[in-house]
Design a protein around this motif. Sequence first.
Motif, PDB file in Angstrom:
ATOM      1  N   THR A  22      55.270  53.662  74.182  1.00 25.53           N
ATOM      2  CA  THR A  22      55.965  52.425  74.545  1.00 25.53           C
ATOM      3  C   THR A  22      55.365  51.190  73.872  1.00 25.53           C
ATOM      4  O   THR A  22      55.847  50.085  74.102  1.00 25.53           O
ATOM      5  CB  THR A  22      55.932  52.233  76.071  1.00 25.53           C
ATOM      6  N   LYS A  23      54.352  51.379  73.045  1.00 23.49           N
ATOM      7  CA  LYS A  23      53.739  50.236  72.380  1.00 23.49           C
ATOM      8  C   LYS A  23      54.721  49.617  71.397  1.00 23.49           C
ATOM      9  O   LYS A  23      55.288  50.284  70.532  1.00 23.49           O
ATOM     10  CB  LYS A  23      52.467  50.680  71.651  1.00 23.49           C
ATOM     11  N   ALA A  47      57.632  48.478  72.063  1.00 25.06           N
ATOM     12  CA  ALA A  47      59.014  48.875  72.352  1.00 25.06           C
ATOM     13  C   ALA A  47      59.892  47.684  72.697  1.00 25.06           C
ATOM     14  O   ALA A  47      61.122  47.760  72.576  1.00 25.06           O
ATOM     15  CB  ALA A  47      59.042  49.893  73.495  1.00 25.06           C
ATOM     16  N   LYS A  67      61.430  49.269  76.151  1.00 26.52           N
ATOM     17  CA  LYS A  67      60.311  49.812  76.930  1.00 26.52           C
ATOM     18  C   LYS A  67      60.792  50.520  78.196  1.00 26.52           C
ATOM     19  O   LYS A  67      60.339  51.619  78.528  1.00 26.52           O
ATOM     20  CB  LYS A  67      59.339  48.697  77.298  1.00 26.52           C
ATOM     21  N   TYR A 116      62.317  53.869  77.295  1.00 30.29           N
ATOM     22  CA  TYR A 116      61.295  54.852  76.950  1.00 30.29           C
ATOM     23  C   TYR A 116      60.588  55.367  78.202  1.00 30.29           C
ATOM     24  O   TYR A 116      60.335  56.575  78.344  1.00 30.29           O
ATOM     25  CB  TYR A 116      60.271  54.231  76.002  1.00 30.29           C
ATOM     26  N   GLU A 117      60.242  54.446  79.111  1.00 34.81           N
ATOM     27  CA  GLU A 117      59.540  54.852  80.327  1.00 34.81           C
ATOM     28  C   GLU A 117      60.411  55.768  81.189  1.00 34.81           C
ATOM     29  O   GLU A 117      59.916  56.740  81.765  1.00 34.81           O
ATOM     30  CB  GLU A 117      59.115  53.620  81.125  1.00 34.81           C
TER      31      GLU A 117
END
Length: 361
Positions: A114-115, A117, A121, A124-125
């Motif tokens: 998630t860096k 993102a 984000k 992705y999570e």
Amino acid sequence: MTAIFTRKTTAPAAQPDGASGQPYKIKLLQARWIFYLSAAVVIGSIMSFGLITFLFFDLNRQSSIFMLGMILPMTFLVIICLNFILKAMEKRISRLLFAIKEVSNGNLDVVIDTKGAEEYKEIYESFNLMVKELRITKEEMQSFVNELAHEFKTPITSISGFADYLYQTGDTIETAERMQFLKLISDQSQRLASLSQNTLLLSKLEACQIVTEKETFALGEQIKQCVILLLRPFEQKHITVDIPEDFDFDYCGNKELMEQIWINLLNNALKFTPEGGTVTVGCKKTASALEISVADTGVGMDEETQEKIFDKYYQNDTTSLTKGNGIGLSIVRRIVELCCGSIAVESQPGYGSTFTVTLPC
């Protein structure tokens, strides 16, 4: 794509794009369409601006030429900006598509980093959480199948072995010994049937999220009826069952599920209480909850056993051929959880055990 994902295993990842091994990419728009769109936006904007200034601000010829000259650099500027934005979107969507393809190939260890993102984000999570749940479900299913196969193996082996022995010996075996073997076959058959029924029940309870078909009924009377159902085996072991005379209270819930709680707790007390012991059923009612306890004078448990007692197929007593199947207390805990309640156990080796079920009113 090596910096996009962090993996929990060292196993090689599946090829992301067939046999080529190239990263999975998506092209949002072709370059010429980006140019045409950008040019149309810029030209339309400048012409609109020129028309407005001509009508309201008396645009002269020099200013018109200047504005026409700005079309080309502005078009390229917009193209560069759009290309940068689309490349960033392409990179972030490619992460998600690559991860989806990995999961479709059976890799449940993939995790999207998630860096950087930004607005992706949360997506992705959510994806990582979904894959984690799938991985846990797969592990639980594998464990369930292995444990169930192991539990089925023991009674089936006993039934098969004693049945073959009785068949081969024929009339040479004495009646008393024959009856003993037949009793073992009967016990193991009943255990196998109970294991199947309880396994199906536990599977349904684990899939269930809410309790339906609730009704108000006499819970105290239900517990008394459960004691009566088990009265014969209690009498065979000369165990005294102590229930208070004023054991009379109501509860709103699923009647059949609640019966499973008391049957399993009483069976558990019956199993681990030696002959001549005592089983005590109590109730404490407060403004917000019911606390029902089942205490026995049995063998008790150490702290390690208490931590595992509610696990599926866990059995502390492994010496008897007529042992249980290790599912009863798992069923009890699941039903109590569905009722938004809790169950606790207090025990010491040699001093018996007390199971306390707390149900919200």
